[in-house]
Design a protein around this motif. Structure first.
Motif, PDB file in Angstrom:
ATOM      1  N   GLU A 149     -19.089 126.636  42.761  1.00  0.00           N
ATOM      2  CA  GLU A 149     -19.860 126.015  43.837  1.00  0.00           C
ATOM      3  C   GLU A 149     -19.124 126.223  45.157  1.00  0.00           C
ATOM      4  OE1 GLU A 149     -20.197 121.873  43.245  1.00  0.00           O
ATOM      5  OE2 GLU A 149     -18.044 121.491  43.231  1.00  0.00           O
ATOM      6  N   ILE A 150     -19.891 126.172  46.224  1.00  0.00           N
ATOM      7  CA  ILE A 150     -19.311 126.370  47.562  1.00  0.00           C
ATOM      8  C   ILE A 150     -18.635 125.089  48.013  1.00  0.00           C
ATOM      9  CG2 ILE A 150     -19.844 126.871  49.967  1.00  0.00           C
ATOM     10  CD1 ILE A 150     -22.171 128.551  49.007  1.00  0.00           C
ATOM     11  N   CYS A 151     -17.403 125.222  48.446  1.00  0.00           N
ATOM     12  CA  CYS A 151     -16.674 124.069  48.983  1.00  0.00           C
ATOM     13  C   CYS A 151     -17.200 123.757  50.384  1.00  0.00           C
ATOM     14  CB  CYS A 151     -15.178 124.365  49.025  1.00  0.00           C
ATOM     15  SG  CYS A 151     -14.196 122.982  49.656  1.00  0.00           S
ATOM     16  N   PRO A 152     -17.598 122.513  50.647  1.00  0.00           N
ATOM     17  CA  PRO A 152     -18.194 122.195  51.954  1.00  0.00           C
ATOM     18  C   PRO A 152     -17.179 122.078  53.086  1.00  0.00           C
ATOM     19  CG  PRO A 152     -18.086 120.229  50.603  1.00  0.00           C
ATOM     20  CD  PRO A 152     -17.614 121.353  49.742  1.00  0.00           C
ATOM     21  N   GLN A 153     -15.869 122.074  52.773  1.00  0.00           N
ATOM     22  CA  GLN A 153     -14.865 121.859  53.820  1.00  0.00           C
ATOM     23  C   GLN A 153     -13.921 123.032  54.002  1.00  0.00           C
ATOM     24  OE1 GLN A 153     -14.004 117.650  52.067  1.00  0.00           O
ATOM     25  NE2 GLN A 153     -13.222 117.607  54.161  1.00  0.00           N
ATOM     26  N   ARG A 154     -14.089 124.098  53.224  1.00  0.00           N
ATOM     27  CA  ARG A 154     -13.149 125.206  53.302  1.00  0.00           C
ATOM     28  C   ARG A 154     -13.861 126.510  53.615  1.00  0.00           C
ATOM     29  NH1 ARG A 154     -10.270 123.296  47.932  1.00  0.00           N
ATOM     30  NH2 ARG A 154      -8.682 121.895  48.784  1.00  0.00           N
ATOM     31  N   ILE A 155     -13.110 127.404  54.265  1.00  0.00           N
ATOM     32  CA  ILE A 155     -13.578 128.764  54.489  1.00  0.00           C
ATOM     33  C   ILE A 155     -12.492 129.731  54.023  1.00  0.00           C
ATOM     34  CG2 ILE A 155     -15.106 128.197  56.418  1.00  0.00           C
ATOM     35  CD1 ILE A 155     -12.902 129.222  58.306  1.00  0.00           C
ATOM     36  N   LEU A 156     -12.910 130.931  53.635  1.00  0.00           N
ATOM     37  CA  LEU A 156     -11.980 131.969  53.205  1.00  0.00           C
ATOM     38  C   LEU A 156     -12.004 133.090  54.241  1.00  0.00           C
ATOM     39  CD1 LEU A 156     -10.104 132.928  50.885  1.00  0.00           C
ATOM     40  CD2 LEU A 156     -12.092 134.136  49.954  1.00  0.00           C
ATOM     41  N   ILE A 157     -10.858 133.417  54.779  1.00  0.00           N
ATOM     42  CA  ILE A 157     -10.746 134.427  55.832  1.00  0.00           C
ATOM     43  C   ILE A 157     -10.087 135.663  55.244  1.00  0.00           C
ATOM     44  CG2 ILE A 157      -9.891 134.948  58.139  1.00  0.00           C
ATOM     45  CD1 ILE A 157      -9.744 131.947  58.656  1.00  0.00           C
ATOM     46  N   SER A 158     -10.771 136.795  55.331  1.00  0.00           N
ATOM     47  CA  SER A 158     -10.255 138.061  54.804  1.00  0.00           C
ATOM     48  C   SER A 158     -10.283 139.116  55.908  1.00  0.00           C
ATOM     49  CB  SER A 158     -11.080 138.506  53.594  1.00  0.00           C
ATOM     50  OG  SER A 158     -12.441 138.636  53.947  1.00  0.00           O
ATOM     51  N   ASN A 159      -9.969 140.353  55.514  1.00  0.00           N
ATOM     52  CA  ASN A 159      -9.883 141.464  56.461  1.00  0.00           C
ATOM     53  C   ASN A 159      -8.849 141.156  57.553  1.00  0.00           C
ATOM     54  OD1 ASN A 159     -10.543 144.011  57.448  1.00  0.00           O
ATOM     55  ND2 ASN A 159     -12.132 143.210  58.804  1.00  0.00           N
ATOM     56  N   LEU A 160      -7.683 140.721  57.110  1.00  0.00           N
ATOM     57  CA  LEU A 160      -6.617 140.329  58.032  1.00  0.00           C
ATOM     58  C   LEU A 160      -5.625 141.477  58.216  1.00  0.00           C
ATOM     59  CD1 LEU A 160      -5.971 136.763  56.614  1.00  0.00           C
ATOM     60  CD2 LEU A 160      -7.103 137.317  58.777  1.00  0.00           C
ATOM     61  N   PRO A 161      -5.037 141.601  59.388  1.00  0.00           N
ATOM     62  CA  PRO A 161      -4.046 142.675  59.620  1.00  0.00           C
ATOM     63  C   PRO A 161      -2.694 142.312  59.005  1.00  0.00           C
ATOM     64  CG  PRO A 161      -4.270 141.340  61.568  1.00  0.00           C
ATOM     65  CD  PRO A 161      -5.289 140.810  60.595  1.00  0.00           C
ATOM     66  N   LYS A 162      -1.842 143.290  58.836  1.00  0.00           N
ATOM     67  CA  LYS A 162      -0.494 143.055  58.334  1.00  0.00           C
ATOM     68  C   LYS A 162       0.391 142.571  59.471  1.00  0.00           C
ATOM     69  CE  LYS A 162      -0.691 146.469  54.602  1.00  0.00           C
ATOM     70  NZ  LYS A 162      -0.063 147.683  54.018  1.00  0.00           N
ATOM     71  N   MET A 163       0.838 141.335  59.359  1.00  0.00           N
ATOM     72  CA  MET A 163       1.670 140.738  60.387  1.00  0.00           C
ATOM     73  C   MET A 163       2.421 139.557  59.789  1.00  0.00           C
ATOM     74  SD  MET A 163      -1.293 138.786  62.621  1.00  0.00           S
ATOM     75  CE  MET A 163      -0.104 137.957  63.645  1.00  0.00           C
ATOM     76  N   ASP A 164       3.213 138.906  60.598  1.00  0.00           N
ATOM     77  CA  ASP A 164       3.965 137.752  60.121  1.00  0.00           C
ATOM     78  C   ASP A 164       2.997 136.662  59.647  1.00  0.00           C
ATOM     79  OD1 ASP A 164       6.525 136.159  59.923  1.00  0.00           O
ATOM     80  OD2 ASP A 164       5.363 134.902  61.301  1.00  0.00           O
ATOM     81  N   THR A 165       3.225 136.174  58.431  1.00  0.00           N
ATOM     82  CA  THR A 165       2.283 135.225  57.811  1.00  0.00           C
ATOM     83  C   THR A 165       2.200 133.921  58.598  1.00  0.00           C
ATOM     84  OG1 THR A 165       2.771 136.153  55.633  1.00  0.00           O
ATOM     85  CG2 THR A 165       1.730 133.992  55.696  1.00  0.00           C
ATOM     86  N   GLU A 166       3.332 133.373  58.992  1.00  0.00           N
ATOM     87  CA  GLU A 166       3.322 132.094  59.696  1.00  0.00           C
ATOM     88  C   GLU A 166       2.630 132.211  61.056  1.00  0.00           C
ATOM     89  OE1 GLU A 166       6.492 128.614  61.119  1.00  0.00           O
ATOM     90  OE2 GLU A 166       7.184 130.407  60.023  1.00  0.00           O
ATOM     91  N   THR A 167       2.907 133.309  61.766  1.00  0.00           N
ATOM     92  CA  THR A 167       2.251 133.530  63.064  1.00  0.00           C
ATOM     93  C   THR A 167       0.743 133.670  62.887  1.00  0.00           C
ATOM     94  OG1 THR A 167       4.237 134.668  63.871  1.00  0.00           O
ATOM     95  CG2 THR A 167       2.186 135.007  65.096  1.00  0.00           C
ATOM     96  N   MET A 168       0.327 134.409  61.856  1.00  0.00           N
ATOM     97  CA  MET A 168      -1.106 134.607  61.613  1.00  0.00           C
ATOM     98  C   MET A 168      -1.777 133.283  61.288  1.00  0.00           C
ATOM     99  SD  MET A 168      -2.916 137.137  58.828  1.00  0.00           S
ATOM    100  CE  MET A 168      -2.015 136.389  57.482  1.00  0.00           C
TER     101      MET A 168
END
Length: 384
Positions: free
Chosen positions: A223-242
């Protein structure tokens, strides 16, 4: 003298008295007159007899008619009773038909309610399937390389699952995984093993099979979570900064976002999950699939899709025995852990002891409790 009057009296059988008074001058002969009178009265008598006969015949006729009417009355009464019984039976039959129709109507209403309930359930199922189809259509893109082999549908290979299993080990036990299955079978058949520890010190250990609970069927409801989103197609960079950049961008109302509860990076898929405080924000953001976010010096187009929650609805397991792993029990604590483990491993590697090449060895001494981890167990390593 002819001028004299004669008076003659007769008594009739009908008890009626008749008197005849005549003048002597009107009757020529007394005897003839008497005879005439007799004839006249005989004639009247005959008439009376005839009338009596007619009355008697009429009485008989009326009696016959009365009998006939009585018989007809009885017949009509009997016919009326039969008609009444038939009418009552017909009424009972019609009432039975009416009750049957009422029962049929009740059954049809129940059937209609059942069908309506099934239709409602089917509509709900279809809506859920449409929602799942919509979810699958919004799954994050992932490049997949097919490295299998082509074949007919009937020749399709079974699905192979490699579970991650935690196995509790008792104290004074050891797990040995051999490279060859035949070695494990031989060790189990020998059962009791004398292990030489040097300086005339020997211990006896027992080999036992390892049984694991393996999943045979897993059904997951999504089922779809009503409070969360999934973000993809992200560039390679520092994880914390992103993560910080994404949290700042999607917390602004001008970008369609809202207050962010947490932002989490998923290293296995290289995606980020953002959880909002309010529930309607996630749905609003996923209506627009691609968003431009300034992650570096320039804006980068990321893909925003619904976050899917999974819930196991059906889980079936089976008990399987490891083909290449053996459990050793009854190991006393006669020396330090590392030395005893090496001695056991050396013993079970020798062909003369029925052993062979060892892939993995784990020893749990007394006064300790260890959880063995089976992270790569396949259908080749287990059997029903």
């Amino acid at each position: 003298s002819r001028d004299r009057w004669w008076e003659v009296s007769f008594t009739m059988s009908s008890d009626e008295d008749f008197s005849l008074v005549g003048k002597s001058d009107q009757i020529e002969d007394t005897l003839e007159g008497v005879q005439a009178l007799i004839k006249e009265y005989q004639k009247k008598y005959s008439q009376i007899l005839e009338e009596q006969k007619d009355i008697k015949d009429s009485t008989v006729e009326h009696q016959d008619m009365t009998q006939q009417f009585k018989k007809r009355t009885e017949k009509l009464t009997e016919a009326l009773k039969k008609d009444e019984i038939s009418f009552k039976e017909q009424i009972a039959s019609e009432e039975a038909k009416l009750n049957a129709l009422k029962q049929e109507k009740s059954d049809l209403m129940e059937e209609l309610q059942r069908i309506e309930a099934e239709i409602e359930e089917e509509d709900s199922r279809n809506a859920h399937l449409r929602e799942r189809a919509d979810v699958f259509s919004k799954m994050p893109e992932k490049k997949v390389v097919f490295s299998g082999k082509m074949g007919k549908a009937n020749d399709m290979e079974d699905f192979e699952m490699k579970p991650h299993i935690t196995y509790p080990m008792e104290e004074g036990t050891a797990l040995i995984t051999f490279e060859e299955e035949d070695v494990a079978i031989k060790i189990l058949e020998m059962r009791k093993h004398k292990v030489d520890l040097g300086e005339e010190c020997r211990i006896i250990v027992e080999a036992q099979p390892v049984h694991l609970m393996m999943p045979s069927l897993v059904e997951i409801d999504t089922e779809i979570c009503p409070q969360r989103i999934l973000i993809s197609n992200l560039p390679k960079m520092d994880t914390e900064t992103m993560q910080n950049k994404l949290e700042i961008h999607f917390s602004k109302s001008k970008n369609g976002g809202g207050e962010v509860d947490c932002c989490e990076f998923l290293p296995d898929s290289g995606t980020v999950v953002i959880t909002f405080v309010e529930k309607n924000i996630a749905e609003r953001l996923t209506e627009t699939e691609h968003h431009e976010v300034k992650l570096t010096q320039t804006k980068h187009k990321v893909r925003v899709t619904p976050f899917i929650n999974g819930k196991i609805t059906n889980l079936e397991t089976r008990t399987s025995m490891c083909r290449r792993t053996v459990l050793l029990t009854g190991i006393p604590n006669v020396m330090d852990q590392e030395t005893l483990q090496d001695m056991l491993e050396i013993h079970f590697q020798k062909n003369g002891n029925g052993g062979g090449e060892i892939e993995a060895f784990l020893y749990n001494p007394l006064s300790q409790h260890t959880l063995a981890l089976f992270s790569n167990v396949s259908s080749e390593d287990t059997e029903e």
